[in-house]
Scaffold this motif. Structure first.
Motif, mmCIF file in Angstrom:
data_model
loop_
_atom_site.group_PDB
_atom_site.id
_atom_site.type_symbol
_atom_site.label_atom_id
_atom_site.label_comp_id
_atom_site.label_asym_id
_atom_site.label_seq_id
_atom_site.Cartn_x
_atom_site.Cartn_y
_atom_site.Cartn_z
ATOM 1 N N SER A 158 0.838 -1.188 0.000
ATOM 2 C CA SER A 158 0.000 0.000 0.000
ATOM 3 C C SER A 158 0.873 1.238 0.000
ATOM 4 N N ASP A 159 0.399 2.303 -0.651
ATOM 5 C CA ASP A 159 1.082 3.589 -0.557
ATOM 6 C C ASP A 159 0.964 4.137 0.860
ATOM 7 N N ASP A 160 1.872 5.023 1.206
ATOM 8 C CA ASP A 160 1.773 5.793 2.440
ATOM 9 C C ASP A 160 0.965 7.045 2.134
ATOM 10 N N LEU A 161 -0.118 7.268 2.880
ATOM 11 C CA LEU A 161 -0.993 8.405 2.623
ATOM 12 C C LEU A 161 -0.228 9.726 2.619
ATOM 13 N N ARG A 162 0.796 9.823 3.450
ATOM 14 C CA ARG A 162 1.561 11.072 3.527
ATOM 15 C C ARG A 162 2.273 11.380 2.221
ATOM 16 N N ASP A 163 2.612 10.342 1.458
ATOM 17 C CA ASP A 163 3.320 10.564 0.196
ATOM 18 C C ASP A 163 2.419 11.171 -0.876
ATOM 19 N N TRP A 164 1.122 11.133 -0.672
ATOM 20 C CA TRP A 164 0.208 11.726 -1.641
ATOM 21 C C TRP A 164 0.176 13.247 -1.566
ATOM 22 N N ALA A 165 0.700 13.801 -0.487
ATOM 23 C CA ALA A 165 0.826 15.259 -0.331
ATOM 24 C C ALA A 165 -0.504 15.972 -0.586
ATOM 25 N N LEU A 166 -1.552 15.479 0.041
ATOM 26 C CA LEU A 166 -2.866 16.097 -0.111
ATOM 27 C C LEU A 166 -3.044 17.326 0.767
ATOM 28 N N LEU A 167 -2.223 17.448 1.796
ATOM 29 C CA LEU A 167 -2.368 18.556 2.739
ATOM 30 C C LEU A 167 -1.592 19.775 2.261
ATOM 31 N N PRO A 168 -2.112 20.974 2.524
ATOM 32 C CA PRO A 168 -1.406 22.188 2.112
ATOM 33 C C PRO A 168 -0.140 22.397 2.938
ATOM 34 N N ALA A 169 0.851 22.978 2.307
ATOM 35 C CA ALA A 169 2.108 23.273 2.997
ATOM 36 C C ALA A 169 2.714 24.531 2.397
ATOM 37 N N LYS A 170 3.331 25.313 3.246
ATOM 38 C CA LYS A 170 4.071 26.513 2.814
ATOM 39 C C LYS A 170 3.266 27.406 1.879
ATOM 40 N N PRO A 171 2.193 28.056 2.372
ATOM 41 C CA PRO A 171 1.722 28.020 3.752
ATOM 42 C C PRO A 171 0.653 26.946 3.974
ATOM 43 N N ASP A 172 0.453 26.592 5.221
ATOM 44 C CA ASP A 172 -0.643 25.713 5.598
ATOM 45 C C ASP A 172 -1.850 26.598 5.932
ATOM 46 N N TRP A 173 -2.823 26.625 5.019
ATOM 47 C CA TRP A 173 -3.979 27.505 5.177
ATOM 48 C C TRP A 173 -5.185 26.772 5.784
ATOM 49 N N SER A 174 -4.959 25.566 6.301
ATOM 50 C CA SER A 174 -6.091 24.710 6.670
ATOM 51 C C SER A 174 -6.544 24.850 8.118
ATOM 52 N N GLY A 175 -6.007 25.821 8.853
ATOM 53 C CA GLY A 175 -6.373 25.937 10.260
ATOM 54 C C GLY A 175 -7.864 26.113 10.474
ATOM 55 N N GLY A 176 -8.513 26.946 9.655
ATOM 56 C CA GLY A 176 -9.949 27.153 9.794
ATOM 57 C C GLY A 176 -10.756 25.920 9.457
ATOM 58 N N LEU A 177 -10.273 25.109 8.518
ATOM 59 C CA LEU A 177 -10.957 23.864 8.179
ATOM 60 C C LEU A 177 -10.876 22.892 9.347
ATOM 61 N N ALA A 178 -9.685 22.780 9.925
ATOM 62 C CA ALA A 178 -9.512 21.851 11.039
ATOM 63 C C ALA A 178 -10.341 22.278 12.253
ATOM 64 N N TRP A 179 -10.510 23.594 12.424
ATOM 65 C CA TRP A 179 -11.317 24.103 13.538
ATOM 66 C C TRP A 179 -12.788 23.739 13.366
ATOM 67 N N ARG A 180 -13.253 23.736 12.134
ATOM 68 C CA ARG A 180 -14.693 23.573 11.892
ATOM 69 C C ARG A 180 -15.112 22.134 11.641
ATOM 70 N N TRP A 181 -14.225 21.302 11.084
ATOM 71 C CA TRP A 181 -14.660 20.016 10.560
ATOM 72 C C TRP A 181 -13.927 18.841 11.188
ATOM 73 N N THR A 182 -14.625 17.692 11.237
ATOM 74 C CA THR A 182 -14.026 16.418 11.627
ATOM 75 C C THR A 182 -14.361 15.409 10.539
ATOM 76 N N PRO A 183 -13.529 15.304 9.491
ATOM 77 C CA PRO A 183 -13.811 14.347 8.417
ATOM 78 C C PRO A 183 -13.835 12.914 8.937
ATOM 79 N N GLY A 184 -14.597 12.069 8.242
ATOM 80 C CA GLY A 184 -14.675 10.665 8.609
ATOM 81 C C GLY A 184 -16.084 10.274 9.033
ATOM 82 N N GLU A 185 -16.307 8.974 9.093
ATOM 83 C CA GLU A 185 -17.640 8.470 9.406
ATOM 84 C C GLU A 185 -18.110 8.884 10.796
ATOM 85 N N LYS A 186 -17.229 8.818 11.785
ATOM 86 C CA LYS A 186 -17.629 9.219 13.134
ATOM 87 C C LYS A 186 -17.997 10.694 13.176
ATOM 88 N N GLY A 187 -17.206 11.535 12.503
ATOM 89 C CA GLY A 187 -17.527 12.953 12.461
ATOM 90 C C GLY A 187 -18.879 13.207 11.816
#
Length: 462
Positions: free
Chosen positions: A174-203
């Motif tokens: 299996s691939d390592d999910l981190r190698d897909w580089a789906l997350l923003p970097a330099k800059p990381d603009w996702s702080g507001g998304l992480a504050w508001r959302w919990t992705p996944g079935e439980k969320g």
């Protein structure tokens, strides 16, 4: 031993997942997610996908059934995995976007010719797009008769439980999910998304539970008021398939006879109907992401103005209700539906910028960027879609703000430079002394003049 590869796409859940359920009935399961690099996902969707897959990996791990991640051409990856694992069947849940349909048809035809059992299921809609037809046997083009027919065809089906997924005799790379580089970097603009959302079935399930307990009774009367918080916020979870629309429909049924709530249930179900109608349109009219549904709009005199488009994207139009929505979108990946209609009307009618430009921006910035809903909704507001709002219906951002955010709570949250203005002033800050509004911009257009210009443009194609 019969082994089934389950190809997960936008069905990132265990509960009420038909392909997963029926695969587990026949023996061990190999769950697989393929990152198709031809899929045009925006930055906010990539962020959500990363966290949703991370959550799903944990869920599968608890069943001792690792989720396999691969990136590249779907057919080649499936052929390789089936060969290496010895699987004799492939199951997946259907999607309805034009390119996806074409790809899936090729995969199914090729693998069946190679002797594999291939089965597909419906997991994302209450009715398949081809199941709802007019009396003449064609697709509906207007929502109300569509939903009258479609709503009557919905049958209650029991939510499918999670089954034992079996165990594998061999390890699968299996691939390592981190190698897909789906997350923003330099800059990381996702702080507001992480504050508001919990992705996944439980969320998703937790959010729906809160909606039923705290907000459902407010929904019918208060859903258009963005500061009230009467909406469900389920759209990104539904888009990624972290919760079953069938499960939502069934659980709402427990409240449809409750006094004071039954109207909210009917209204919420109608909104699910708009989601169904959008998929119905995309399936039958696959060109709607690019071309106007109403052909006369192909010669509409749109204006290409990158400077105005940028002001709109940045939430610096000088109209507070519009700017609040655009800033909410940028910071959280979401915008309240009432505000979506206002900002879309402002772009397409007051600025005369093509609806495709707005749809493209939404695809990149929304966590619920669904091709069917996004395309149908933008065309509806612009006046060129199926069941479209009349072109002469132009949302006035001032009166919309006064009506649906009368005290300016929503505006103050997202346009903080106006927070010290009172409830009347905050909707028309250009009437207030500059020293009280900081660096807030003047309006980019005059509403009356731009309205008349839009009406003249519409008359030119009638």
């Amino acid at each position: 031993m019969m082994t089934t590869v389950v190809w997960l796409r936008r069905d990132l859940r265990l509960i009420d997942n038909p392909a997963l359920y029926h695969a587990a009935r026949r023996g061990p399961v190999i769950p697989l997610y393929i990152l198709d690099e031809q899929e045009d996902m925006g930055g906010a969707s990539c962020w959500w996908l990363h966290h949703s897959l991370r959550a799903l990996q944990g869920q599968f791990q608890s069943f001792d059934c690792p989720l396999i991640l691969r990136r590249g051409d779907a057919l080649s990856i499936l052929q390789e995995l089936i060969r290496d694992s010895g699987a004799d069947a492939l199951y997946w849940n259907r999607l309805y976007e034009p390119r996806t349909i074409q790809r899936d048809r090729e995969v199914k035809t090729t693998l069946q010719a190679e002797g594999l059992e291939v089965k597909t299921f419906n997991s994302s809609l209450l009715n398949e797009p081809w199941e709802v037809q007019t009396g003449q046997g064609g697709p509906y083009k207007v929502f109300t008769p569509y939903w009258r027919q479609a709503g009557g065809q919905i049958t209650a089906k029991q939510t499918l439980p999670v089954r034992d997924l079996g165990s594998q005799d061999r390890e699968t790379a299996s691939d390592d999910l981190r190698d897909w580089a789906l997350l923003p970097a330099k800059p990381d603009w996702s702080g507001g998304l992480a504050w508001r959302w919990t992705p996944g079935e439980k969320g998703a399930l937790d959010r729906f539970d809160r909606f039923l307990e705290q907000r459902l009774q407010l929904y019918a009367d208060k859903r258009d008021f963005p500061a009230v918080g009467a909406i469900s916020g389920l759209s990104p979870h539904l888009h990624f398939g972290e919760i079953s629309v069938r499960d939502i429909w069934n659980r709402l049924g427990h409240f449809e006879d409750v006094a004071g709530v039954e109207t909210s249930v009917a209204k919420f179900r109608s909104e699910l109907g708009w989601r169904e109608f959008s998929s119905h349109l995309l399936y039958h009219f696959p060109e709607i992401p690019e071309k106007p549904f109403r052909s006369q709009f192909s010669v509409f005199p749109w204006q290409e103005d990158e400077a105005l488009l940028t002001r709109w994207q940045q939430g610096r139009t000088g109209y507070p209700f519009v700017d609040a929505g655009m800033r909410e979108l940028w910071q959280t990946g979401f915008m309240h539906n009432r505000v979506r209609m206002v900002v879309a009307s402002f772009l397409t009618k007051n600025l005369l910028i093509p609806w495709q430009k707005g749809a493209e921006w939404f695809r990149d910035t929304l966590v619920d960027a669904d091709l069917a809903s996004n395309s149908a909704s933008w065309q509806w507001v612009a006046g060129c879609g199926a069941d479209a709002a009349p072109y002469f219906r132009i949302f006035n951002p001032v009166t919309q703000g006064q009506k649906f955010d009368p005290q300016g709570k929503y505006i103050r949250k997202w346009v903080p430079e106006l927070r010290d203005l009172d409830g009347d002033e905050i909707h028309t800050p250009w009437k207030v002394a500059k020293e009280r509004t900081g660096n807030y911009p003047d309006p980019v257009v005059d509403l009356s003049v731009s309205r008349e210009r839009a009406l003249a443009a519409y008359k030119s194609i009638k």
